[in-house]
Design an enzyme around this catalytic site. Structure first.
Site, PDB file in Angstrom:
ATOM      1  N   ASP A 166      87.741  15.127  77.701  1.00  0.00           N
ATOM      2  CA  ASP A 166      86.770  15.910  76.995  1.00  0.00           C
ATOM      3  C   ASP A 166      86.506  15.575  75.494  1.00  0.00           C
ATOM      4  O   ASP A 166      87.447  15.644  74.879  1.00  0.00           O
ATOM      5  CB  ASP A 166      87.325  17.325  76.696  1.00  0.00           C
ATOM      6  CG  ASP A 166      87.118  18.148  78.100  1.00  0.00           C
ATOM      7  OD1 ASP A 166      87.469  17.585  79.132  1.00  0.00           O
ATOM      8  OD2 ASP A 166      87.217  19.293  77.875  1.00  0.00           O
ATOM      9  N   LYS A 209      79.807  20.994  77.049  1.00  0.00           N
ATOM     10  CA  LYS A 209      80.798  21.946  76.746  1.00  0.00           C
ATOM     11  C   LYS A 209      80.369  22.516  75.561  1.00  0.00           C
ATOM     12  O   LYS A 209      80.142  21.736  74.579  1.00  0.00           O
ATOM     13  CB  LYS A 209      82.125  21.242  76.762  1.00  0.00           C
ATOM     14  CG  LYS A 209      83.328  22.166  76.264  1.00  0.00           C
ATOM     15  CD  LYS A 209      84.705  21.613  76.700  1.00  0.00           C
ATOM     16  CE  LYS A 209      85.897  22.393  75.857  1.00  0.00           C
ATOM     17  NZ  LYS A 209      86.936  21.479  76.054  1.00  0.00           N
ATOM     18  N   LYS A 258      80.283  23.894  80.662  1.00  0.00           N
ATOM     19  CA  LYS A 258      81.601  24.374  80.601  1.00  0.00           C
ATOM     20  C   LYS A 258      81.641  25.198  79.136  1.00  0.00           C
ATOM     21  O   LYS A 258      81.704  24.582  78.165  1.00  0.00           O
ATOM     22  CB  LYS A 258      82.415  23.378  80.190  1.00  0.00           C
ATOM     23  CG  LYS A 258      84.206  23.817  80.118  1.00  0.00           C
ATOM     24  CD  LYS A 258      85.073  22.823  79.860  1.00  0.00           C
ATOM     25  CE  LYS A 258      86.488  23.338  79.371  1.00  0.00           C
ATOM     26  NZ  LYS A 258      87.455  22.083  79.362  1.00  0.00           N
TER      27      LYS A 258
END
Length: 308
Positions: A145, A208, A244
């Protein structure tokens, strides 16, 4: 492809009105609710990102990742043999080895995700970001991430943003890359859309919303804009990019609403861990409480459920 984003306009009042309607959606009940909640569990990135993380609390988190819902509750739902686990365990790079070893000892194949690239601020030289990514992959992380440099968005340096994300994608190698946009710090919904597009063009497997450390994290207006970008990118290229939402998602009802929104905006094929994740540290606890109530008809006491 700067032509895709050069004339982007987002009708903010319309997006906000739509988001307000989403909040009022009726939730499902009974067995349907239990089914949606178990689906949410399989999409959770069970996370610990604290300065006081130790091998012991990472090991405990990994055990919970393999056994997210109490076995007797799953048996009551006839789901005990369906392999219900969370989507991934997310930790800092320094704790990746602990998580990998714990999951290996538990005999499960849940991937370890690591935050990297100057998380959470992104205020780190690119060389350092790339080195951190490579180390996390070397330690055994199968998902990375990364966090973007917000200044590149705020100053309109789209080619610079593309190049930064592209190099991070290259450093990830075989690992999946989720690009954190930190939407609460991008200034406008138009910037959110543009940053989403650039991230996907540069090779992101997921986009995300947030690090969970900003003042504003996952919100429905941002979610709608990012999902519309994912849909447009899919129509243009045929490539499916995951989504996400992360930060501030703490209740089972919120989790179901996010799942419903993904189904409405992107379709059922996005409702799998390969294309949808929920970033959360405390959400699982509330989901397990709701399932406990559904099965037993009574509310769980503190000692009834292991801490998530």
């Amino acid at each position: 492809e700067l032509g895709w984003i050069s004339k982007v306009h987002v009708n903010r009042p319309a997006v906000v009105r739509h988001a307000e309607r989403i909040k009022k959606w009726r939730t499902v009940k009974g067995n349907w609710q239990a089914a949606w909640l178990l689906k949410a569990v399989t999409c959770i990135d069970l996370t610990t990102l604290s300065g006081d993380d130790t091998p012991s609390n990472v090991h405990r988190l990994c055990f919970k990742a393999k056994h997210p819902i109490r076995e007797d509750l799953l048996k009551a739902l006839d789901m005990h043999d369906k392999g219900i686990t969370v989507g991934a365990v997310c930790v800092y790079p320094a704790r990746v080895t602990d998580a990998v070893n714990a999951l290996k000892a538990a005999g499960c194949n849940i991937p370890v995700a690591s935050v990297a690239a100057g998380f959470p601020s992104g205020q780190t030289p690119l060389e350092t970001k790339l080195a951190e990514i490579k180390l996390a992959v070397e330690y055994g992380a199968r998902e990375i991430d990364i966090v973007i440099s917000r200044s590149l968005v705020l100053t309109g340096q789209w080619e610079g943003l593309y190049e930064e994300i592209r190099q991070c994608r290259e450093a990830c190698g075989e690992a999946h890359m989720k690009t954190i946009l930190a939407t609460g710090e991008l200034g406008s919904l138009a910037n959110v859309y543009k940053a989403s597009m650039i991230a996907m063009m540069a090779g992101s497997d997921f986009i995300k919303t947030s690090t969970g450390k900003e003042v504003e994290n996952a919100t429905f207006p941002v979610g709608v804009v990012m999902m519309r970008a994912i849909r447009e990118f899919y129509w243009q290229t045929g490539n499916k990019v995951g989504f996400k939402p992360a930060g501030g998602i703490r209740t089972a009802k919120e989790a179901i609403t996010w799942l419903m929104l993904v189904k409405e905006e992107l379709g059922v094929e996005w409702l799998t861990p390969k294309l949808f994740r929920l970033g959360a540290s405390s959400l699982l606890e509330d989901i397990e409480k709701q399932i406990f109530y559904h099965v037993t008809g009574s509310y769980a006491l503190q000692h009834d459920l292991a801490m998530a």
